[in-house]
Design a protein around this motif. Structure first.
Motif, PDB file in Angstrom:
ATOM      1  N   ASN A  20       0.874  -1.251   0.173  1.00  0.00           N
ATOM      2  CA  ASN A  20      -0.047   0.133   0.102  1.00  0.00           C
ATOM      3  C   ASN A  20       0.949   1.084  -0.054  1.00  0.00           C
ATOM      4  O   ASN A  20       0.654   1.975  -1.266  1.00  0.00           O
ATOM      5  N   ASP A  21       1.741   1.581   0.885  1.00  0.00           N
ATOM      6  CA  ASP A  21       2.752   2.352   0.733  1.00  0.00           C
ATOM      7  C   ASP A  21       3.655   2.258  -0.681  1.00  0.00           C
ATOM      8  O   ASP A  21       3.753   3.210  -0.945  1.00  0.00           O
ATOM      9  N   ALA A  24       0.844   4.420  -3.365  1.00  0.00           N
ATOM     10  CA  ALA A  24       0.862   5.355  -2.424  1.00  0.00           C
ATOM     11  C   ALA A  24       2.091   6.196  -2.940  1.00  0.00           C
ATOM     12  O   ALA A  24       1.306   7.708  -3.554  1.00  0.00           O
ATOM     13  N   ASN A  27       2.241   6.542  -7.099  1.00  0.00           N
ATOM     14  CA  ASN A  27       0.597   7.578  -7.568  1.00  0.00           C
ATOM     15  C   ASN A  27       1.209   8.979  -7.380  1.00  0.00           C
ATOM     16  O   ASN A  27       1.283   9.789  -8.416  1.00  0.00           O
ATOM     17  N   MET A  28       2.113   9.073  -6.326  1.00  0.00           N
ATOM     18  CA  MET A  28       2.133  10.261  -5.661  1.00  0.00           C
ATOM     19  C   MET A  28       3.122  10.743  -6.863  1.00  0.00           C
ATOM     20  O   MET A  28       2.779  11.463  -6.823  1.00  0.00           O
ATOM     21  N   ASP A  31       1.358  11.690  -9.677  1.00  0.00           N
ATOM     22  CA  ASP A  31       0.614  12.795 -10.461  1.00  0.00           C
ATOM     23  C   ASP A  31       1.800  13.759 -10.191  1.00  0.00           C
ATOM     24  O   ASP A  31       1.208  15.441 -10.791  1.00  0.00           O
TER      25      ASP A  31
END
Length: 69
Positions: A20-21, A24, A27-28, A31
């Motif tokens: 999950n980390d 994340a 995705n950062m 983005d």
């Protein structure tokens, strides 16, 4: 050969143990680069470097890498 930034990222990522980390963080980063691309395109639009005709011509553009057998 890795750049200093790449080595630092690799070092930080070596401490990421949870999927999950990782997702994340990925995705950062995605983005961040998407926003950077949006700003660059917006600047080109504002400067008149691209317009609707330019964008329309991209539909037919083929930028594949030619491979010689």
């Amino acid at each position: 050969m890795f750049s200093t930034a790449q080595i630092e990222i690799l070092d930080m990522m070596s401490h990421v143990n949870e999927q999950n980390d990782f997702v994340a963080i990925r995705n950062m980063i995605s983005d961040y680069f998407a926003k950077k691309a949006d700003k660059a395109i917006e600047k080109m639009w504002d400067n008149g470097q691209i317009d609707l005709n330019t964008i329309d011509s991209w539909k037919n553009e083929h930028m594949r890498t030619p491979y010689n057998a």
